[in-house]
Design an enzyme around this catalytic site. Structure first.
Site, PDB file in Angstrom:
ATOM      1  N   CYS A  64      55.635  13.004  97.475  1.00  0.00           N
ATOM      2  CA  CYS A  64      54.588  13.724  98.228  1.00  0.00           C
ATOM      3  C   CYS A  64      54.626  13.087  99.811  1.00  0.00           C
ATOM      4  O   CYS A  64      54.035  11.969  99.695  1.00  0.00           O
ATOM      5  CB  CYS A  64      53.346  13.941  97.498  1.00  0.00           C
ATOM      6  SG  CYS A  64      52.156  15.148  98.479  1.00  0.00           S
ATOM      7  N   TYR A 195      58.003  23.511 104.452  1.00  0.00           N
ATOM      8  CA  TYR A 195      57.975  24.242 103.244  1.00  0.00           C
ATOM      9  C   TYR A 195      57.647  25.785 103.508  1.00  0.00           C
ATOM     10  O   TYR A 195      57.977  26.479 102.558  1.00  0.00           O
ATOM     11  CB  TYR A 195      56.359  23.644 102.730  1.00  0.00           C
ATOM     12  CG  TYR A 195      56.712  22.319 102.035  1.00  0.00           C
ATOM     13  CD1 TYR A 195      56.952  22.056 101.008  1.00  0.00           C
ATOM     14  CD2 TYR A 195      56.315  21.078 103.020  1.00  0.00           C
ATOM     15  CE1 TYR A 195      57.061  20.636 100.437  1.00  0.00           C
ATOM     16  CE2 TYR A 195      56.130  20.017 102.422  1.00  0.00           C
ATOM     17  CZ  TYR A 195      56.688  19.693 101.314  1.00  0.00           C
ATOM     18  OH  TYR A 195      56.734  18.196 101.111  1.00  0.00           O
TER      19      TYR A 195
END
Length: 341
Positions: A64, A195
């Protein structure tokens, strides 16, 4: 990589979600990231989280980018002995982030197997995903902050009494307004921009996000032709935020998120800037290319039904020389790059 426990069945965590698809797609097919829920700031004001050594545990994964930038900041500032750190597997399971890297698959401090357990324990009404980074108050066993937008700023400011000697000032007062403004741009167009392209569920929204992302990368390429870092010779919080995205770009996003107009290695300034930051131990030690690739390209969220892991790209080129010192002279943080102190 520790004991890798395979999840054999779906576990219930009350209302806590474990998939982006549950909440985060608009009517037009655009990806809309969930808001952070636990946003109480650190400080000494009324209702703020007390700044206290040994009280908190930061949960992260090397997959992440939001979580990795916390680790880079902790390492640069010398807070690793003050904030304890727990790590989940880079491959998220159907039950959420899993502590399968730990012996017996359980976090040794929190005593949980899946991160959603502690989110459900903290607030039974919470309906979002159990995200990293997550800061847990070890005294209460509850999540107190998952606000990745502001967490590095807290490490850089109110946690300053615990900084190591000679720690860089990553958020100098005279630049904070400009840093904040740039960080908003980086978040919307680059950090979250990949994203918005990768998780879009319509061609129109994908192409819109794709164009915004690469227009911004072109703009950053030009900006980084004017100085060694985003703010000239001063390494700042903004550099950490940009780095975590470009470190994932060629090895994962280019393929998994369909952001394939250019690789970062195709840019002169962005690529040499990335390699320059990688020479600093805090950046390099927090960057696990294998984990990044596995996290994005394997598991149920990867749309890769046979879990075939691509052999490339070769990441040894991150260790090749960069031209930033040649272009801009010796950095004021060269001692950090060489010694990690």
């Amino acid at each position: 990589m520790g004991n890798n426990i395979e999840s054999s069945e779906k576990v219930s965590f009350g209302k806590v979600a474990t998939s982006e698809d549950t909440h985060e797609v608009s009517a037009t097919g655009a990806f809309v990231r969930q808001d952070n829920y636990f946003i109480t700031p650190f400080g000494d004001g009324e209702g703020e989280l007390p700044v206290e050594a040994g009280r908190y545990r930061l949960i992260w994964t090397s997959l992440c980018p939001w979580a990795t930038r916390q680790i880079i900041a902790l390492k640069l500032l010398g807070l690793e002995d003050v904030i304890s750190v727990g790590k989940v597997s880079p491959i998220r399971t159907e039950n959420g982030w899993e502590f399968s890297l730990d012996p017996k698959g359980v976090d040794p401090v929190l005593g949980i197997r899946y991160l959603p357990e502690i989110y459900a324990r903290t607030d039974a009404a919470y309906e979002g995903r159990a995200t990293v980074p997550a800061v847990i108050d070890v005294k209460t066993g509850k999540v107190v902050n998952n606000d990745y937008h502001r967490l590095t700023n807290y490490w850089e400011t109110v946690w300053k009494p615990f900084h190591k000697q000679g720690a860089p000032d990553l958020y100098p007062e005279e630049l904070r307004k400009e840093i904040d403004e740039l960080n908003v741009i980086l978040f919307h167009d680059v950090n979250n921009g990949v994203y918005k392209a990768g998780f879009a569920q319509s061609q129109e929204e994908y192409e819109k996000a794709y164009d915004i992302l690469f227009n911004r990368l072109d703009w950053l390429e030009e900006r980084l032709g004017q100085g060694r870092y985003l703010f000239g010779e001063k390494l700042t919080d903004s550099d950490i935020r940009l780095y975590v995205t470009i470190a994932r770009f060629d090895v994962a996003y280019y393929f998994s998120h369909k952001t394939n107009r250019n690789r970062i290695a195709d840019y002169d300034n962005l690529w040499n800037y990335a390699k320059d930051l990688y020479t600093i131990p805090a950046f390099k030690e927090a960057t696990d290319f294998d984990a990044i690739k596995r996290g994005y390209l394997l598991g149920q969220h990867s749309h890769n039904p046979y879990d075939i892991l691509p052999l490339g790209p070769d990441t040894s080129n991150w260790n090749e020389p960069n031209n930033r010192e040649e272009k801009f002279g010796k950095s004021r943080i060269s001692s950090i790059a060489k010694t990690g102190r």
